[in-house]
Design an enzyme around this catalytic site. Structure first.
Site, PDB file in Angstrom:
ATOM      1  CG  ASP A 179      -1.760   7.554   0.276  1.00 22.83           C
ATOM      2  OD1 ASP A 179      -1.416   8.836  -0.054  1.00 22.83           O
ATOM      3  OD2 ASP A 179      -2.478   7.088  -0.866  1.00 22.83           O
ATOM      4  CG  ASP A 223      -1.945   2.507   6.465  1.00 20.90           C
ATOM      5  OD1 ASP A 223      -2.161   2.305   5.256  1.00 20.90           O
ATOM      6  OD2 ASP A 223      -2.584   3.382   6.778  1.00 20.90           O
ATOM      7  CG  ASP A 242      -1.865   1.039   1.285  1.00 19.67           C
ATOM      8  OD1 ASP A 242      -2.236   1.569   0.238  1.00 19.67           O
ATOM      9  OD2 ASP A 242      -1.813   1.790   2.525  1.00 19.67           O
TER      10      ASP A 242
END
Length: 384
Positions: A88, A304, A86
Site C-alpha cells: 500500500d 513509503d 511494501d
C-alpha cells in the site's frame, strides 16, 4: 561524528581499490581462491559505508540518504539480490497500481532479483493478496507474500501453540488465515453496543479463549473493545496486534484510520502492551529468513513509511529505499536527518526515489548488472 566520517571515507577508498583489483584479475585465477573472499571484503566495505556504521541492535544510518540517479543506479542494483516491497502506497493505492510498478518488478526479476511482498495490511490472506496482484497486472505468487494476517496466524499456531479459541478482532483476511492454520476463533462480524453500564460490567466471556488477536476490523465497536480488554484482564492472556499503522495511504485527502487506532484502543483499555507481528518489528524478516535463504547484507527494503518500513530495515540491519508515493514525505526524512538524534536517525533511509516506477526508468539507463550465480563443484559452493 568526525572520526566516523573519516572512517567511512577510508572504507570507500578501500572498496573502490578492491573492486578495481578484482576486475583486473586474470580470468584463469581460481575464483574460490581469490575472488570470493576479496569480493566479500569489498561488499562489506560498501555496506559499512552505506549503513554509516552498525551496532549489535541493528544499523544506525549516520550518513545522508542518497537519491538514486542514472550515475549510481548500477552500483545500487549490483548491491542486492533480494528486495522486500511494501504494498500500500508503494505498489498500489487501493485498486490502482502505482505507475510503472509492474514493469519495475518484471525488470528486477529479469536481473535475477528475488522479490518478497511484506505488508502490514491484515484485511487479506496470502491467497487473496496473490489474486489482487494478478488483477493489477503484477507477477507474484502466494509464497512471496508475507502479510500480517498470515503472520498473526503463524505466531498463534507455532509460537503460542494455542489449542483453545482466539478472540479475534479482524476481518476476512484474518479469518481465512486462521482457518488455513486450523485455529478456532470467535469475534469477527458486528457486535453492536447493547444495554447499559450494569450490563457491560457483566458481559459473558468464553472460558475457552486463550489469546486475543487485534487486526483491522471494519466492525470495530465499543462492545468489542470491552470484550478484548476483559479477556486481557487475565495477565496470562497473550495479546497480539497485527500492526500499529495510524492511517492508510490515500490520494484523496481523506483520512482512513489504520489498525493502530484499534490496537491502541484495546491497549489503553487493557493496560497491556501487545506483541506486534508486523513492521517495524523483526517478525516478518525472521519469518522470511526461516523459510527462504536471505542474506540481509544483500537485501533492500522498499517502503513509503518511515516509522514502519524504514525503521524495520534499521531494526533488522537491512538497507532501505524510501519512496515518497505514500504516507511519509521527503521533508520528514530531512527533518529526522537534521535532528542529530540517534532515535530519529533510525527513520532516515539509505536511498530515496519518488516512486518505484522511477526506479524502473532508471534501470533502463543502467548496464545490466552481473548476475550472481551459486555453483557447486568439487571445491564446494562458490560465487562467481
Amino acid at each position: 561524528m568526525v572520526v566516523l566520517q573519516q572512517t567511512l571515507r577510508v572504507f570507500r577508498r578501500i572498496e573502490t581499490q578492491i573492486t578495481k583489483l578484482v576486475r583486473g584479475f586474470n580470468r584463469d585465477v581460481p575464483q574460490n581462491i581469490v575472488n570470493r573472499p576479496v569480493v566479500n571484503l569489498a561488499r562489506n566495505c560498501r555496506n559499512f559505508c552505506d549503513f554509516g556504521g552498525s551496532t549489535s541492535e541493528g544499523v544506525i544510518n549516520m550518513a545522508q540518504y542518497s537519491e538514486l540517479n542514472s550515475e549510481n543506479v548500477k552500483d545500487f542494483l549490483d548491491s542486492f539480490d533480494t528486495v522486500l516491497f511494501d504494498c500500500d502506497g508503494v505498489l498500489w493505492h487501493g485498486m490502482e497500481a502505482e505507475s510503472g510498478a509492474q514493469d519495475t518488478i518484471k525488470k528486477l526479476r529479469k536481473l535475477g532479483k528475488t522479490p518478497f511482498f511484506v505488508t502490514n495490511n491484515s484485511t487479506k490472506s496470502r491467497k487473496q493478496y496473490a489474486e489482487k496482484f494478478t488483477k493489477l497486472g503484477f507477477e507474484a505468487s502466494k509464497d512471496e507474500v508475507f502479510g500480517t494476517a498470515y503472520m498473526a496466524a503463524l505466531y498463534v499456531k507455532e509460537h503460542l501453540n494455542i489449542q483453545g479459541k482466539v478472540y479475534l478482532m479482524g476481518g476476512a483476511g484474518l479469518e481465512e488465515e486462521f482457518q488455513l492454520h486450523g485455529l478456532s476463533y470467535i469475534g469477527p462480524g458486528p457486535d453492536p453496543l447493547e444495554g447499559d453500564i450494569a450490563d457491560w460490567a457483566n458481559i459473558p466471556l468464553d472460558p475457552e479463549v486463550q489469546a486475543v488477536v487485534v487486526g483491522f476490523d471494519g466492525h470495530v465497536s465499543y462492545m468489542k473493545m470491552m470484550r478484548a480488554a476483559s479477556y486481557l484482564n487475565n495477565p496470562n492472556m497473550p495479546f497480539i496486534g497485527t500492526n500499529t499503522d495510524g492511517r492508510l495511504p490515500t490520494k484523496t485527502g481523506r483520512v482512513i484510520p489504520g489498525t493502530g487506532c484499534i490496537v491502541n484502543s484495546v491497549k489503553t483499555a487493557a493496560g497491556r502492551e501487545p506483541v506486534i507481528v508486523g513492521k517495524p518489528s523483526k517478525q516478518l524478516v525472521e519469518c522470511i529468513s526461516k523459510r527462504h535463504k536471505l542474506d540481509r547484507s544483500r537485501t533492500i527494503m522498499v517502503g513509503d513509511r518511515l516509522d514502519t518500513d524504514i525503521l524495520m530495515g534499521h531494526n533488522c540491519g537491512i538497507r532501505t529505499l524510501f519512496v515518497s508515493s505514500g504516507i511519509s514525505s521527503l521533508e520528514e526524512v530531512k527533518q529526522h536527518q537534521a535532528s542529530g538524534s540517534p532515535d530519529r536517525l533510525k527513520f532516515v533511509p539509505t536511498y530515496y526515489l519518488p516512486s518505484v516506477g522511477v526506479l524502473g526508468k532508471l534501470m533502463d539507463t543502467a548496464e545490466s548488472p552481473k548476475k550472481r550465480r551459486i555453483e557447486t563443484n568439487t571445491s564446494g559452493t562458490q560465487e562467481t
